[in-house]
Scaffold this motif. Structure first.
Motif, PDB file in Angstrom:
ATOM      1  N   UNK A  35       9.614  24.894   2.923  1.00  0.00           N
ATOM      2  CA  UNK A  35       9.048  23.874   3.802  1.00  0.00           C
ATOM      3  C   UNK A  35      10.184  23.266   4.607  1.00  0.00           C
ATOM      4  N   UNK A  36       9.854  22.797   5.787  1.00  0.00           N
ATOM      5  CA  UNK A  36      10.849  22.190   6.661  1.00  0.00           C
ATOM      6  C   UNK A  36      10.409  20.777   6.993  1.00  0.00           C
ATOM      7  N   UNK A  37      11.333  19.845   6.863  1.00  0.00           N
ATOM      8  CA  UNK A  37      11.088  18.482   7.319  1.00  0.00           C
ATOM      9  C   UNK A  37      12.105  18.174   8.409  1.00  0.00           C
ATOM     10  N   UNK A  38      11.707  17.419   9.419  1.00  0.00           N
ATOM     11  CA  UNK A  38      12.640  17.109  10.498  1.00  0.00           C
ATOM     12  C   UNK A  38      13.815  16.256  10.017  1.00  0.00           C
ATOM     13  N   UNK A  39      14.971  16.471  10.578  1.00  0.00           N
ATOM     14  CA  UNK A  39      16.157  15.669  10.265  1.00  0.00           C
ATOM     15  C   UNK A  39      16.123  14.412  11.125  1.00  0.00           C
ATOM     16  N   UNK A  40      15.153  13.534  10.818  1.00  0.00           N
ATOM     17  CA  UNK A  40      14.917  12.348  11.636  1.00  0.00           C
ATOM     18  C   UNK A  40      15.263  11.043  10.930  1.00  0.00           C
ATOM     19  N   UNK A  65      13.553  22.111  -4.338  1.00  0.00           N
ATOM     20  CA  UNK A  65      14.958  22.185  -3.940  1.00  0.00           C
ATOM     21  C   UNK A  65      15.028  21.706  -2.495  1.00  0.00           C
ATOM     22  N   UNK A  66      15.720  20.594  -2.279  1.00  0.00           N
ATOM     23  CA  UNK A  66      15.925  20.059  -0.936  1.00  0.00           C
ATOM     24  C   UNK A  66      17.417  19.896  -0.719  1.00  0.00           C
ATOM     25  N   UNK A  67      17.914  20.425   0.373  1.00  0.00           N
ATOM     26  CA  UNK A  67      19.348  20.368   0.704  1.00  0.00           C
ATOM     27  C   UNK A  67      20.207  20.865  -0.463  1.00  0.00           C
ATOM     28  N   UNK A  68      19.751  21.920  -1.129  1.00  0.00           N
ATOM     29  CA  UNK A  68      20.518  22.525  -2.208  1.00  0.00           C
ATOM     30  C   UNK A  68      20.473  21.783  -3.525  1.00  0.00           C
ATOM     31  N   UNK A  69      19.711  20.691  -3.621  1.00  0.00           N
ATOM     32  CA  UNK A  69      19.633  19.906  -4.850  1.00  0.00           C
ATOM     33  C   UNK A  69      18.297  20.182  -5.528  1.00  0.00           C
ATOM     34  N   UNK A  70      18.367  20.706  -6.763  1.00  0.00           N
ATOM     35  CA  UNK A  70      17.167  21.022  -7.520  1.00  0.00           C
ATOM     36  C   UNK A  70      16.708  19.815  -8.307  1.00  0.00           C
ATOM     37  N   UNK A  71      15.416  19.621  -8.336  1.00  0.00           N
ATOM     38  CA  UNK A  71      14.832  18.531  -9.102  1.00  0.00           C
ATOM     39  C   UNK A  71      13.638  19.070  -9.881  1.00  0.00           C
ATOM     40  N   UNK A  72      13.746  19.109 -11.208  1.00  0.00           N
ATOM     41  CA  UNK A  72      12.641  19.560 -12.056  1.00  0.00           C
ATOM     42  C   UNK A  72      11.671  18.408 -12.207  1.00  0.00           C
ATOM     43  N   UNK A  89       0.249  18.400 -11.280  1.00  0.00           N
ATOM     44  CA  UNK A  89       0.699  18.092  -9.927  1.00  0.00           C
ATOM     45  C   UNK A  89       1.983  17.279  -9.972  1.00  0.00           C
ATOM     46  N   UNK A  90       2.775  17.437  -8.943  1.00  0.00           N
ATOM     47  CA  UNK A  90       4.020  16.684  -8.780  1.00  0.00           C
ATOM     48  C   UNK A  90       4.130  16.306  -7.316  1.00  0.00           C
ATOM     49  N   UNK A  91       4.988  15.371  -7.035  1.00  0.00           N
ATOM     50  CA  UNK A  91       5.201  14.973  -5.651  1.00  0.00           C
ATOM     51  C   UNK A  91       6.422  14.108  -5.532  1.00  0.00           C
ATOM     52  N   UNK A  92       6.761  13.808  -4.320  1.00  0.00           N
ATOM     53  CA  UNK A  92       7.913  12.976  -4.095  1.00  0.00           C
ATOM     54  C   UNK A  92       8.128  12.699  -2.625  1.00  0.00           C
ATOM     55  N   UNK A  93       9.283  12.130  -2.363  1.00  0.00           N
ATOM     56  CA  UNK A  93       9.687  11.805  -1.009  1.00  0.00           C
ATOM     57  C   UNK A  93      11.065  12.406  -0.775  1.00  0.00           C
ATOM     58  N   UNK A  94      11.254  12.975   0.397  1.00  0.00           N
ATOM     59  CA  UNK A  94      12.549  13.502   0.780  1.00  0.00           C
ATOM     60  C   UNK A  94      12.939  12.876   2.113  1.00  0.00           C
ATOM     61  N   UNK A  95      14.206  12.528   2.231  1.00  0.00           N
ATOM     62  CA  UNK A  95      14.703  11.916   3.456  1.00  0.00           C
ATOM     63  C   UNK A  95      15.015  12.992   4.478  1.00  0.00           C
ATOM     64  N   UNK A  96      14.469  12.852   5.677  1.00  0.00           N
ATOM     65  CA  UNK A  96      14.677  13.836   6.744  1.00  0.00           C
ATOM     66  C   UNK A  96      15.966  13.614   7.484  1.00  0.00           C
TER      67      UNK A  96
END
Length: 96
Positions: A35-40, A65-72, A89-96
């Motif tokens: 998945x891709x999120x904008x770098x905003x 895995x976001x920006x090379x960081x794995x999170x179980x 189900x799982x979920x979270x927030x990632x900073x763009x």
């Protein structure tokens, strides 16, 4: 990247990024989805949901895995001699 690893097969995978939902049918593990999120600089919401059925001992691990960081995020297991129904189900927030 969203990931599901383990043994067995999944009946369905549903993932959502910033309110846009995509769904698969039955898939064999391991499963990966880039998945891709904008770098905003903004927070972006995501979820990953699975449905599973089977018998015997099985385990499934959901992680991102976001920006090379794995999170179980979670593990899910079904066991027994009969048919086991499982959803997780799982979920979270990632900073763009």
């Amino acid at each position: 990247m969203l990931n599901a690893d383990g043994s067995g097969a999944l009946k369905q995978i549903v993932y959502t990024v910033d309110g846009t939902t995509k769904q698969t049918g039955s898939v064999k593990l391991p499963w990966r989805q880039s998945i891709t999120v904008p770098a905003d600089g903004k927070a972006h919401q995501w979820t990953l949901e699975i449905s599973y059925s089977g018998s015997g001992a099985n385990s499934i691990e959901l992680y991102s895995v976001f920006d090379g960081k794995e999170s179980v995020h979670t593990g899910a297991a079904g066991s027994g001699s009969g048919n086991t129904e499982l959803s997780s189900s799982v979920g979270g927030t990632v900073q763009g």
